[in-house]
Design a protein around this motif. Structure first.
Motif, mmCIF file in Angstrom:
data_model
loop_
_atom_site.group_PDB
_atom_site.id
_atom_site.type_symbol
_atom_site.label_atom_id
_atom_site.label_comp_id
_atom_site.label_asym_id
_atom_site.label_seq_id
_atom_site.Cartn_x
_atom_site.Cartn_y
_atom_site.Cartn_z
ATOM 1 N N PHE A 21 1.175 -5.069 5.943
ATOM 2 C CA PHE A 21 0.972 -3.835 5.173
ATOM 3 C C PHE A 21 -0.262 -3.956 4.267
ATOM 4 O O PHE A 21 -0.998 -2.989 4.085
ATOM 5 C CB PHE A 21 2.219 -3.514 4.340
ATOM 6 N N MET A 22 -0.470 -5.142 3.723
ATOM 7 C CA MET A 22 -1.638 -5.346 2.880
ATOM 8 C C MET A 22 -2.926 -5.206 3.698
ATOM 9 O O MET A 22 -3.892 -4.573 3.257
ATOM 10 C CB MET A 22 -1.574 -6.735 2.240
ATOM 11 N N MET A 23 -2.926 -5.759 4.908
ATOM 12 C CA MET A 23 -4.094 -5.640 5.780
ATOM 13 C C MET A 23 -4.343 -4.191 6.172
ATOM 14 O O MET A 23 -5.481 -3.725 6.226
ATOM 15 C CB MET A 23 -3.899 -6.503 7.033
ATOM 16 N N GLU A 24 -3.255 -3.452 6.455
ATOM 17 C CA GLU A 24 -3.385 -2.037 6.826
ATOM 18 C C GLU A 24 -3.926 -1.231 5.660
ATOM 19 O O GLU A 24 -4.767 -0.339 5.835
ATOM 20 C CB GLU A 24 -2.025 -1.494 7.269
ATOM 21 N N LYS A 25 -3.463 -1.571 4.451
ATOM 22 C CA LYS A 25 -3.927 -0.863 3.251
ATOM 23 C C LYS A 25 -5.412 -1.128 3.013
ATOM 24 O O LYS A 25 -6.186 -0.207 2.698
ATOM 25 C CB LYS A 25 -3.098 -1.319 2.046
ATOM 26 N N ASN A 26 -5.841 -2.369 3.186
ATOM 27 C CA ASN A 26 -7.248 -2.712 3.014
ATOM 28 C C ASN A 26 -8.120 -2.024 4.058
ATOM 29 O O ASN A 26 -9.240 -1.588 3.770
ATOM 30 C CB ASN A 26 -7.439 -4.230 3.103
ATOM 31 N N LYS A 27 -7.589 -1.918 5.277
ATOM 32 C CA LYS A 27 -8.329 -1.245 6.342
ATOM 33 C C LYS A 27 -8.512 0.227 6.029
ATOM 34 O O LYS A 27 -9.576 0.814 6.258
ATOM 35 C CB LYS A 27 -7.578 -1.413 7.676
ATOM 36 N N THR A 28 -7.448 0.850 5.472
ATOM 37 C CA THR A 28 -7.515 2.274 5.117
ATOM 38 C C THR A 28 -8.532 2.504 4.004
ATOM 39 O O THR A 28 -9.317 3.455 4.032
ATOM 40 C CB THR A 28 -6.132 2.776 4.672
ATOM 41 N N LYS A 29 -8.543 1.604 3.000
ATOM 42 C CA LYS A 29 -9.500 1.727 1.898
ATOM 43 C C LYS A 29 -10.931 1.573 2.390
ATOM 44 O O LYS A 29 -11.844 2.291 1.980
ATOM 45 C CB LYS A 29 -9.213 0.660 0.836
ATOM 46 N N ALA A 30 -11.122 0.610 3.316
ATOM 47 C CA ALA A 30 -12.467 0.372 3.837
ATOM 48 C C ALA A 30 -12.967 1.576 4.634
ATOM 49 O O ALA A 30 -14.140 1.941 4.580
ATOM 50 C CB ALA A 30 -12.472 -0.876 4.713
ATOM 51 N N ALA A 31 -12.046 2.207 5.373
ATOM 52 C CA ALA A 31 -12.424 3.385 6.167
ATOM 53 C C ALA A 31 -12.764 4.568 5.279
ATOM 54 O O ALA A 31 -13.622 5.394 5.610
ATOM 55 C CB ALA A 31 -11.281 3.746 7.115
#
Length: 652
Positions: A641-651
């Motif tokens: 979930f942390m990786m998914e959250k970071n990916k969303t922020k980066a996008a």
């Protein structure tokens, strides 16, 4: 199996835009690897003669089990005599192109003298029994001939591995000082040898359940199971693969043949999976692993549940209850792996408007389940397994008359009799060879020596004994019909675990049964996987390795219940059972995610290893292991979930 192969092109027509194997492809593959498929070609009058001979054999076995009061040795010898005649009429001496409607004179000779050696016993039964061990020179010669012909029949129908094992046992008998007369008397004329427990079980229980399965399939129940699976799981992510898992579990439970079931249901499910987007090797593997697992599916378990009850000396219902959780975990493992693969590949399900409605299916075709329900009910109520199977077979004929799509005609009735008789032959030959092994063990006292040797080698370590037993089961199971393989394992390997290592008898028998089954999908002789590969137009060996990976639960769960019988609901309570079910399901999900490399998103190798380790911790019953397993899974989920959250922020 030939009738099932011939239906492939018709069944796969709706998805003709996908490259799949034709009936000829499957037949070629099976003739190359499966000895049971390598039969002579008959047409016209000879075909009818063979067809009605097989049907008459089936009817005779039904009559003998219902009405005969003959001594069990007479019945077993008659059974084997007819088996020999049919084996040498159907199976050639080698693979390759065969002349149509031709039986070589040497095969006629082998069939007649092989059958004659057993028929001699029948007609001279009283004299032989009165003289006990004092058999004459003619009877010794006939015993030698009968065993030699049995070995050749086994080579043609079953394969070499079991012959090699039996030969080692016979050589040991002579090396230990036994005379030819003693060996032949014990192996041929007593109920501890060829006509011993394995062939006794085959001629009473196995043959009748094979016939029941043939008649039940003739009612159209396989199509009913597939349609029900479609209505339940077809619309889910990667739906066709999940349909394959569910339908193959149900169909395989009845058929008792992993190869036959792969061909039957796979002709429909494999093209659907390929059309959805699954690779051919994976699609064939899903069907092969699921069809193989059908034989561990309660309540029928491909007739093994009834045999296990006999060997363990417990009620049939006891075996069914013990088998529920291991079977559930096996299929849960495959189901979750196809789910994670579908998520990983972004695959969709079948549109709901193209799927049947479950309620309508139950209302219109639910009566097809009546023979199955009655069979289980009768056995639980205390009726003999033989009588229950015969009555259930009669009910299958009756319910088929109510099914307008698969109404059983006289031709269909004869087809079911023919298929039942033919499917019995390989099992009978394998069981007779198992009798040789069991006979030598009894005659020489090798069983106790074997137990002492394994116990000494294991040095008190159960794990070593389990691994050696597993390897033995897989080796002997290569190309051997599952039911016959279980009979062999129950008479040779299970006693080692029970007497030598102190295992619970049900746990020991379940352990050897599981590993006898996985031989059908374990390279290099993975017949079910090869059948799936032929339909999927895929590489056979890659399909076999995929199937082995999908069936990972079959390699894990037996060790778990061997160490902790609570997984079999033995010596436990309701709270422990609920806890075991929950932790085992979560554990299988973690293992499946680790193997596929996907949970909520892609996982790297370290995370996959942690996920698989967490799953193993949860499947092994115990408070400490459960706590560790849940903790590791919580870390993985949080990290994902942390990786998914970071990916969303980066996008963003």
């Amino acid at each position: 199996m030939s009738n099932e192969v011939n239906d492939i092109q018709e069944n796969t027509a709706p998805v003709a835009d996908v490259e799949v194997g034709t009936a000829a492809d499957v037949e070629e593959m099976m003739k190359k690897f499966d000895r049971e498929s390598n039969t002579r070609v008959y047409t016209g009058v000879p075909q009818k003669i063979v067809r009605y001979a097989l049907s008459a054999f089936t009817l005779f076995m039904i009559w003998m089990n219902l009405f005969s009061t003959w001594d069990e040795r007479i019945r077993r010898c008659l059974f084997l005599g007819f088996v020999f005649l049919l084996v040498f009429a159907l199976f050639p001496i080698k693979k390759g192109k065969l002349r149509e409607n031709h039986i070589p004179i040497y095969d006629i000779f082998l069939g007649v003298v092989g059958a004659g050696s057993f028929f001699y016993y029948v007609f001279n039964f009283d004299s032989i029994v009165r003289r006990a061990t004092r058999i004459n020179t003619l009877e010794i010669a006939l015993g030698v001939i009968g065993i030699i012909v049995l070995v050749e029949a086994c080579r043609r129908v079953v394969g070499i591995p079991i012959i090699c094992v039996a030969s080692v046992f016979v050589i040991y008998a002579f090396a230990s000082g036994s005379s030819l007369k003693k060996v032949i008397y014990n192996l041929f004329y007593t109920t501890t040898g060829v006509i011993g427990t394995p062939i006794g079980v085959c001629s009473t229980y196995i043959v009748l359940f094979i016939v029941f399965g043939a008649f039940l399939e003739a009612t159209g129940i396989s199509d009913f199971f597939i349609q029900c699976a479609n209505s339940v799981a077809g619309a889910a992510v990667g739906g066709p693969a999940k349909v394959s898992v569910i339908s193959s579990a149900l169909c395989g439970m009845v058929s008792g043949s992993s190869v036959g079931n792969t061909v039957t249901t796979g002709s429909i499910t494999i093209p659907m999976m390929k059309k959805t987007g699954y690779p051919g090797e994976f699609a064939g593997a899903v069907e092969a692993a699921s069809s193989t697992g059908g034989q561990i599916m309660p309540p029928i378990m491909g007739a093994a549940a009834f045999l296990m009850a006999e060997f363990c000396g417990v009620p049939y219902s006891n075996i069914v209850v013990r088998a529920i959780l291991p079977a559930f975990l096996y299929f849960m493992g495959i189901f979750l792996m196809v789910h994670f693969r579908a998520k990983k590949l972004g695959l969709k399900g079948i549109p709901k408007d193209q799927l049947p409605k479950l309620g309508k299916l139950i209302l219109t075709k639910g009566f097809l389940l009546v023979p199955l329900v009655v069979l289980v009910y009768m056995i639980i109520q205390g009726y003999t397994m033989s009588r229950s199977a015969i009555i259930a077979t009669g009910l299958a004929v009756v319910v088929s008359l109510l099914n307008k799509d698969n109404r059983m005609t006289l031709t269909g009735f004869v087809n079911a009799l023919e298929n039942g008789g033919k499917n019995t032959l390989s099992v009978a030959v394998a069981c007779a060879m198992a009798g040789i092994i069991a006979g030598v063990v009894t005659m020489t006292g090798l069983g106790q020596i074997f137990i002492s040797a394994i116990v000494g080698l294991a040095n008190g370590r159960l794990l070593v004994a389990l691994i050696l037993t597993m390897l033995c089961c897989i080796l002997l199971g290569m190309g051997v019909p599952t039911t016959a393989n279980y009979v062999i394992m129950a008479t040779t390997c299970a006693p080692i675990l029970i007497t030598g290592m102190g295992m619970n008898p049900i746990a020991a028998n379940m352990f050897v049964f599981y590993f006898g089954i996985v031989a059908d999908i374990t390279p290099p002789v993975a017949l079910a996987a090869y059948a799936g590969a032929a339909i999927a137009k895929a590489n056979p060996m890659k399909t076999a390795f995929n199937a082995t990976r999908l069936a990972i639960a079959a390699f894990i769960v037996p060790y778990m219940f061997a160490y902790n019988n609570a997984m079999l609901f033995i010596d436990t309570n309701a709270f422990d059972v609920i806890l075991i079910v929950i932790t085992s399901i979560v554990g299988m999900a973690a293992i499946a995610a680790g193997l596929e490399g996907f949970m909520f998103r892609h996982m790297n190798m370290p995370m996959r290893l942690v996920s698989a380790a967490a799953g193993l911790m949860l499947i092994k019953p115990g408070i400490i292991t459960d706590a560790i397993g849940f903790g590791l899974i919580a870390v993985i989920i949080a990290f994902q979930f942390m990786m998914e959250k970071n990916k969303t922020k980066a996008a963003a």
